[in-house]
Enzyme design. Structure first.
Site, short mmCIF file in Angstrom:
data_model
loop_
_atom_site.label_atom_id
_atom_site.label_comp_id
_atom_site.label_asym_id
_atom_site.label_seq_id
_atom_site.Cartn_x
_atom_site.Cartn_y
_atom_site.Cartn_z
N SER A 144 0.82 -1.20 0.00
CA SER A 144 0.00 0.00 0.00
C SER A 144 0.87 1.26 0.00
O SER A 144 1.61 1.50 -0.94
CB SER A 144 -0.96 -0.02 1.19
OG SER A 144 -1.91 1.02 1.11
N ASP A 290 -3.04 6.44 -3.54
CA ASP A 290 -1.81 5.90 -2.97
C ASP A 290 -1.27 4.86 -3.96
O ASP A 290 -1.89 4.61 -5.00
CB ASP A 290 -2.06 5.34 -1.57
CG ASP A 290 -2.99 4.14 -1.56
OD1 ASP A 290 -3.75 3.96 -2.54
OD2 ASP A 290 -2.97 3.37 -0.58
N ASP A 292 -1.15 1.64 -4.43
CA ASP A 292 -1.96 0.54 -4.95
C ASP A 292 -3.38 0.98 -5.29
O ASP A 292 -4.24 0.16 -5.61
CB ASP A 292 -1.97 -0.65 -4.00
CG ASP A 292 -2.69 -0.38 -2.70
OD1 ASP A 292 -2.66 0.77 -2.23
OD2 ASP A 292 -3.29 -1.32 -2.14
N ASP A 294 -5.99 2.03 -3.69
CA ASP A 294 -7.21 1.73 -2.95
C ASP A 294 -7.66 2.92 -2.10
O ASP A 294 -8.78 2.95 -1.61
CB ASP A 294 -7.08 0.47 -2.09
CG ASP A 294 -6.02 0.56 -1.01
OD1 ASP A 294 -5.23 1.54 -0.99
OD2 ASP A 294 -5.96 -0.37 -0.17
#
Length: 545
Positions: A144, A290, A292, A294
């Protein structure tokens, strides 16, 4: 553990490690007989929790590496059993693609079916894919918004949501029972999912979101060197928006994140390039994902010039009302976490829908109950739904960005801004101002001592407000699962929650001040800012940090 024990365990690890890079790293440590380095890598292990694993790359059980990943995959295979189907995704971090292939090899070798994403795509695409294919589980290789040296392993169940207890404990126990990874049977018959097979269905599902029909909007966007750029741009152009203008230096995936100290849009300085781009093009909206994709961060123009980033709670409140205005049904549910703003409960009451409060993390939000049309957490995570429900059973930074663009375009057409909408909410529900106070530590014992101090000497007042109730979340509160945290309710509707982070060496404090707006929203905001600063000062003193 003695040095001889560490050396023996390290040599056993070295013998089974399939990665020449971590073998070389470990051989050098053994040659130097670096006891501190051995203890750091072999004196403990990454614990399987918070929906999987996350940690620094390197050799040993206390690091993310191919042995750690293969053991995790073997543990997951034992819990699921042969014949089950797992979808695997990965982002652009160092080793993510390798860890994804290792996972597929172990799963297929254990008699499971594996489908591997054919590109470096956002985490919400993986979460969507689990339900789209009717799979039994999913794995996303990502850390993340953690620093470049980290990677992680996030596990999903058949409902498309991150795993929760007791499944995480079952997988952890299964991992502990795995022997040498060089003795695991490995397969090579997994399926590769291409863009048309999974990204297109995901984008088609986003078409059901309440985006409206206004499209006149200039958008500045950054994926922060992550994997959001391509999928988000395609989502916007499919919906009829002009492609967002992208920060060139951050447009392409780069696992070293060279332009930011931390690849997290909440961190100071992370949004500087995006805000600079917004200023140069006169953007109506600033968006960021961010790495990734999500999470979604949002910035809006100020009347006097410049831009302001909105808090996760501000965005959550705006999206909640937007979703409830554009959905129908008597059994709708909205949910957020115990550390997010209490505003959502008031919005739910005004619209006559159910409201739920969960522990921190989207894995809990997705378990809030049937009829969920919107869920959010203050850390920039949102899952936006429609009358058809939620297309993604996890936070989705692409779907949230698309919905926010529709919301902002609709406001612009009416001659208004997101700030105007926030002022409307303040007048209707009272101003709910939130802030976070975080303490990053190098020794996790500091967090334990601070929590013990608060439990032994709970405050009776903070920032001139009396503490009306003190709740220890470790003892159980309102039917929530037990967790290490403390919640204080103060006079005037203020609230403080203190908890250790589940993913970083931080102690986090979540503060909320509620002020009725009698005349000027600006005056209420100024007073709230002063009260939050006083709250931070008094809480820091109570924690001894």
């Amino acid at each position: 553990m003695t040095t001889d024990d560490l050396v023996r365990i390290a040599r056993e690890w070295h013998a089974q490690d399939p990665d020449p890079r971590t073998r070389a790293e470990l051989a050098d440590i053994l040659d130097r007989r670096d006891t501190a380095a051995l203890a750091d890598r072999f004196g403990g292990k990454l614990e399987f929790g918070t929906a999987g694993l996350r940690g620094e790359l390197g050799a040993g059980p206390n690091r993310m590496n191919r042995v750690t990943v293969m053991r995790a995959a073997a543990g997951l295979a034992r819990v699921l059993g042969p014949g089950r189907h797992v979808v695997i995704g990965f982002d652009a971090r160092h080793m993510s693609d390798v860890f994804a292939r290792d996972t597929a090899a172990v799963l297929t070798g254990a008699g499971l079916r594996a489908s591997v994403m054919g590109g470096r795509w956002p985490t919400p695409v993986l979460a969507f894919a689990v339900r789209h294919f009717g799979a039994d589980g999913g794995v996303m290789v990502t850390a993340s918004h953690n620093p470049p040296r980290d990677n992680g392993y996030k596990v999903y169940w058949g409902d498309g949501a991150q795993i929760v207890p007791p499944i995480d404990r079952e997988i952890s126990q299964a991992i502990d029972a795995i022997g040498r990874v060089d003795e695991l049977p490995l397969g090579d018959g997994w399926e590769t999912l291409d863009h048309d097979t999974i990204v297109v269905p995901y984008l088609e599902a986003l078409a059901a979101l309440p985006v409206g029909d206004a499209r006149e909007l200039v958008i500045a966007y950054t994926p922060l060197h992550g994997v959001g750029h391509g999928v988000l741009t395609e989502a916007f152009t499919r919906a009829g928006f002009a492609a967002p203008r992208v920060v060139g230096r951050q447009a392409d995936p780069d696992p070293d994140f060279p332009t930011v100290s931390f690849p997290n849009p909440e961190e100071p300085g992370a949004m500087d390039l995006a805000l600079g781009l917004a200023t140069s093009i006169g953007a109506d909206l600033v968006l960021a994902n961010d790495p990734d994709a999500d999470r979604c961060a949002v910035g809006t123009p100020l009347p006097e010039g410049g831009y302001r980033m909105l808090t996760g709670d501000e965005v959550g409140g705006l999206l909640a009302e937007h979703v409830l205005r554009h959905t129908s049904g008597d059994d709708r549910l909205v949910a957020t976490t115990i550390v997010s703003s209490s505003l959502l409960a008031k919005i739910a009451a005004a619209y006559g829908v159910r409201h739920a409060e969960t522990l921190t993390g989207f894995k809990w939000i997705m378990k809030a109950g049937p009829g969920l049309v919107f869920g959010y957490e203050e850390a920039l995570g949102y899952s936006v739904g429609s009358d058809d429900g939620l297309p993604v059973h996890d936070k989705d930074g692409v779907g949230a960005a698309l919905t926010l663009a529709g919301l902002a375009a609709d406001a612009r057409r009416a001659g208004r801004t997101l700030l105007d909408l926030l002022d409307d909410q303040a007048r209707t529900y009272g101003l709910h101002a939130t802030a976070q106070l975080s303490f990053r530590v190098t020794n996790l014992e500091e967090i334990g001592r601070a929590m013990a101090r608060l439990r032994a000497e709970p405050p009776t007042g903070l920032a001139g407000r009396e503490v009306e109730s003190a709740e220890d979340l470790a003892a159980g509160v309102a039917g929530l699962p037990l967790t290490d945290g403390l919640r204080y309710r103060l006079t005037g509707g203020a609230r403080v929650v203190v908890r250790p982070s589940g993913t970083e060496p931080k102690l986090k404090c979540y503060l909320e001040i509620v002020i009725p707006v009698e005349d000027s929203v600006a005056a209420a905001r100024a007073r709230a800012a002063e009260d939050l600063e006083a709250l931070k000062k008094d809480l820091s003193a109570a924690l001894g940090l």
